[in-house]
Structure formats: structure tokens, C-alpha cells
Design a protein around this motif. Structure first.
Motif, mmCIF file in Angstrom:
data_model
loop_
_atom_site.group_PDB
_atom_site.id
_atom_site.type_symbol
_atom_site.label_atom_id
_atom_site.label_comp_id
_atom_site.label_asym_id
_atom_site.label_seq_id
_atom_site.Cartn_x
_atom_site.Cartn_y
_atom_site.Cartn_z
ATOM 1 N N SER A 157 0.808 -1.222 0.000
ATOM 2 C CA SER A 157 0.000 0.000 0.000
ATOM 3 C C SER A 157 0.842 1.275 0.000
ATOM 4 C CB SER A 157 -0.972 0.010 1.178
ATOM 5 O OG SER A 157 -0.257 0.001 2.391
ATOM 6 N N THR A 158 1.983 1.257 0.646
ATOM 7 C CA THR A 158 2.841 2.433 0.715
ATOM 8 C C THR A 158 3.314 2.872 -0.671
ATOM 9 O OG1 THR A 158 3.644 1.618 2.832
ATOM 10 C CG2 THR A 158 4.941 3.354 1.791
ATOM 11 N N TYR A 159 3.504 1.912 -1.555
ATOM 12 C CA TYR A 159 4.122 2.200 -2.844
ATOM 13 C C TYR A 159 3.146 2.302 -4.005
ATOM 14 C CZ TYR A 159 8.136 0.845 -0.088
ATOM 15 O OH TYR A 159 9.075 0.771 0.896
ATOM 16 N N VAL A 160 1.964 1.706 -3.879
ATOM 17 C CA VAL A 160 1.024 1.642 -4.998
ATOM 18 C C VAL A 160 0.700 3.029 -5.541
ATOM 19 C CG1 VAL A 160 -1.343 1.025 -5.648
ATOM 20 C CG2 VAL A 160 0.071 -0.602 -4.415
ATOM 21 N N GLN A 161 0.575 4.002 -4.682
ATOM 22 C CA GLN A 161 0.234 5.356 -5.132
ATOM 23 C C GLN A 161 1.359 6.007 -5.940
ATOM 24 O OE1 GLN A 161 -2.864 6.375 -4.904
ATOM 25 N NE2 GLN A 161 -3.310 4.486 -3.801
ATOM 26 N N GLN A 162 2.572 5.471 -5.842
ATOM 27 C CA GLN A 162 3.705 6.022 -6.581
ATOM 28 C C GLN A 162 3.800 5.470 -8.013
ATOM 29 O OE1 GLN A 162 7.462 5.879 -4.408
ATOM 30 N NE2 GLN A 162 6.316 5.654 -2.512
ATOM 31 N N ILE A 163 3.002 4.454 -8.315
ATOM 32 C CA ILE A 163 3.073 3.810 -9.627
ATOM 33 C C ILE A 163 2.108 4.508 -10.576
ATOM 34 C CG2 ILE A 163 2.777 1.643 -10.890
ATOM 35 C CD1 ILE A 163 3.284 0.206 -8.168
ATOM 36 N N PRO A 164 2.594 5.028 -11.707
ATOM 37 C CA PRO A 164 1.690 5.672 -12.662
ATOM 38 C C PRO A 164 0.564 4.723 -13.087
ATOM 39 C CG PRO A 164 3.960 6.156 -13.221
ATOM 40 C CD PRO A 164 3.993 5.122 -12.130
ATOM 41 N N LEU A 165 -0.610 5.307 -13.276
ATOM 42 C CA LEU A 165 -1.825 4.555 -13.568
ATOM 43 C C LEU A 165 -1.653 3.578 -14.735
ATOM 44 C CD1 LEU A 165 -4.914 4.487 -12.726
ATOM 45 C CD2 LEU A 165 -5.273 5.960 -14.699
ATOM 46 N N PRO A 176 -6.389 1.439 -18.063
ATOM 47 C CA PRO A 176 -6.364 2.507 -17.053
ATOM 48 C C PRO A 176 -7.770 2.943 -16.638
ATOM 49 C CG PRO A 176 -4.707 2.937 -18.714
ATOM 50 C CD PRO A 176 -5.526 1.764 -19.207
ATOM 51 N N ARG A 177 -8.696 2.944 -17.572
ATOM 52 C CA ARG A 177 -10.075 3.329 -17.250
ATOM 53 C C ARG A 177 -10.710 2.345 -16.256
ATOM 54 N NH1 ARG A 177 -14.742 4.561 -21.710
ATOM 55 N NH2 ARG A 177 -16.325 5.186 -20.218
ATOM 56 N N HIS A 178 -10.482 1.050 -16.486
ATOM 57 C CA HIS A 178 -11.010 0.030 -15.570
ATOM 58 C C HIS A 178 -10.385 0.195 -14.177
ATOM 59 C CE1 HIS A 178 -11.825 -4.561 -14.819
ATOM 60 N NE2 HIS A 178 -12.428 -3.792 -13.948
ATOM 61 N N LEU A 179 -9.081 0.478 -14.136
ATOM 62 C CA LEU A 179 -8.408 0.684 -12.857
ATOM 63 C C LEU A 179 -8.988 1.898 -12.132
ATOM 64 C CD1 LEU A 179 -6.330 0.036 -10.718
ATOM 65 C CD2 LEU A 179 -4.611 1.206 -12.113
ATOM 66 N N SER A 180 -9.263 2.975 -12.857
ATOM 67 C CA SER A 180 -9.875 4.157 -12.234
ATOM 68 C C SER A 180 -11.226 3.801 -11.619
ATOM 69 C CB SER A 180 -10.052 5.270 -13.263
ATOM 70 O OG SER A 180 -8.810 5.784 -13.633
ATOM 71 N N ARG A 181 -12.023 3.008 -12.330
ATOM 72 C CA ARG A 181 -13.314 2.574 -11.788
ATOM 73 C C ARG A 181 -13.114 1.725 -10.529
ATOM 74 N NH1 ARG A 181 -14.889 1.669 -17.382
ATOM 75 N NH2 ARG A 181 -14.421 -0.521 -17.085
ATOM 76 N N LEU A 182 -12.142 0.830 -10.554
ATOM 77 C CA LEU A 182 -11.859 -0.005 -9.367
ATOM 78 C C LEU A 182 -11.471 0.869 -8.181
ATOM 79 C CD1 LEU A 182 -9.816 -3.094 -10.625
ATOM 80 C CD2 LEU A 182 -12.087 -3.089 -9.606
ATOM 81 N N ARG A 183 -10.596 1.821 -8.415
ATOM 82 C CA ARG A 183 -10.144 2.705 -7.339
ATOM 83 C C ARG A 183 -11.334 3.465 -6.753
ATOM 84 N NH1 ARG A 183 -4.463 5.468 -9.365
ATOM 85 N NH2 ARG A 183 -3.137 3.871 -8.453
ATOM 86 N N ASN A 184 -12.203 3.979 -7.602
ATOM 87 C CA ASN A 184 -13.388 4.701 -7.112
ATOM 88 C C ASN A 184 -14.304 3.777 -6.327
ATOM 89 O OD1 ASN A 184 -12.600 7.146 -8.184
ATOM 90 N ND2 ASN A 184 -13.642 6.802 -10.125
ATOM 91 N N GLU A 185 -14.504 2.575 -6.806
ATOM 92 C CA GLU A 185 -15.362 1.603 -6.141
ATOM 93 C C GLU A 185 -14.827 1.226 -4.765
ATOM 94 O OE1 GLU A 185 -16.222 -3.061 -6.959
ATOM 95 O OE2 GLU A 185 -16.397 -1.752 -8.702
#
Length: 188
Positions: A157-165, A176-185
Motif C-alpha cells: 500500500s505504501t508504494y502503490v500510489q507512486q506507480i503511474p496509472l 487505465p479506465r477500468h483501474l480508475s473505476r476499481l479505485r473509485n469503487e
């Protein structure tokens, strides 16, 4: 960090660890720098002190597929090239400023030839690499993208936010669109 990593295998004396550490050379990569690029032969292993590395290949179409992301406290190399001595087809790139400790193949070969503990260590590392690869294949065949993403969040979790989408999406095998939906969900 490297000493703790090696100690965790419960194979080495402090003198054996010191011998390896003396052989290691520090290397800094800036975000975007390469540890190795396709077409080159990999003759070293890196221990990641800080930072994140992604491993990817380019299809004939030019599309990049990220298939491995490696975090601090782990070893990294272009394994097939390292073993065979042939040029690699993969690229290993820093996703953030990264501090590595490098050891040359010839030094690992020397340690392995002169001390059975190092041979055992290298066998264990090879087995771990195989198990990670098998786990990744099974994840893609058995789990949905959401579960793969949640597992990554749980473990890094510490590093995931550092990885470009786009790299994270490629690693998860989604757009990337599916990942954005997952993150929002997930954040709801």
C-alpha cells in the motif's frame, strides 16, 4: 536492509554476509532511468534499498506490457539473461528515485563455488522466483482484477500510489479506465 534480508534466510554467518556486502556497489537511478534495456546482457543482480522498479517488454506494435513491479527489500535482475548470458528482451526501469546495491554475476559465481551456503541461497532465490511466477499466472487465471488490485494494496500500500496509472493497469492486466473505476469503487 541487505543484512536483514540475508539474515532472514538463516544460512549465513555475519562474516559471510560481510563478504557479500563488500562486493556490492551502490547505484542510484532517477525516475525513468533503466537498470537494463532490451538487447543488453545482464551481468548483475540488484538489491532494492529504496524505490520501485518495473519490468516490461515491448510488443512488435510498440505497446509496453508491465509484467513485474519490484519493491524495496527485494532482489531484481533480468533473470533469463543473467542465467544464459544472452541479451534480454525485457526492460527494467525505475518508477521513482531508486537506490540499489549491485553484485556482479562473477562474484556470485565465486561465492557459490567456494561456499555451499551461497549455492543453497541461490537455489532458494530461484525457487522463490518460480513460485512468484506461478502465483502470478494463477492470479490471472483464477482471480478478477479487483482481487489482484486489493492484494497489491494489502501487500504494498505504501508504494502503490507512486506507480503511474498506466503501468499499474498494465501490471494488473486491465485498462487505465477500468483501474480508475476499481479505485473509485474501493474508496467508496
Amino acid at each position: 536492509m541487505i543484512r536483514n534480508f540475508l539474515t532472514s534466510f538463516q544460512l549465513f554467518s555475519s562474516a559471510e554476509i560481510n563478504e557479500l556486502v563488500k562486493m556490492m556497489k551502490p547505484k542510484k537511478l532517477q525516475k525513468g532511468d533503466f537498470f537494463i534495456q532490451e538487447g543488453k546482457t545482464c551481468k548483475e543482480v540488484a538489491f532494492i534499498n529504496t524505490g520501485i522498479l518495473r519490468t516490461f517488454f515491448r510488443a512488435e506494435t510498440g505497446v509496453e506490457t508491465t509484467y513485474c513491479i519490484t519493491f524495496p527489500g527485494a532482489l531484481m535482475t533480468a533473470y533469463a539473461s543473467f542465467i544464459t548470458g544472452k541479451p534480454t528482451i525485457e526492460n527494467i526501469q525505475a518508477l521513482a528515485p531508486t537506490d540499489l546495491l549491485l553484485i556482479q554475476k562473477r562474484d556470485l559465481d565465486y561465492l557459490s563455488a567456494t561456499n555451499p551456503n551461497w549455492s543453497q541461497f541461490l537455489r532458494i532465490i530461484a525457487e522463490q522466483q518460480y513460485l512468484e511466477l506461478e502465483k502470478r499466472v494463477f492470479q490471472f487465471q483464477q482471480e478478477k482484477a479487483k482481487k489482484r488490485y486489493l492484494d497489491l494494496l494489502e501487500n504494498q500500500s505504501t508504494y502503490v500510489q507512486q506507480i503511474p496509472l498506466q503501468y499499474l493497469a498494465s501490471y494488473l492486466g486491465i485498462t487505465p479506465r477500468h483501474l480508475s473505476r476499481l479505485r473509485n469503487e474501493i474508496s467508496l
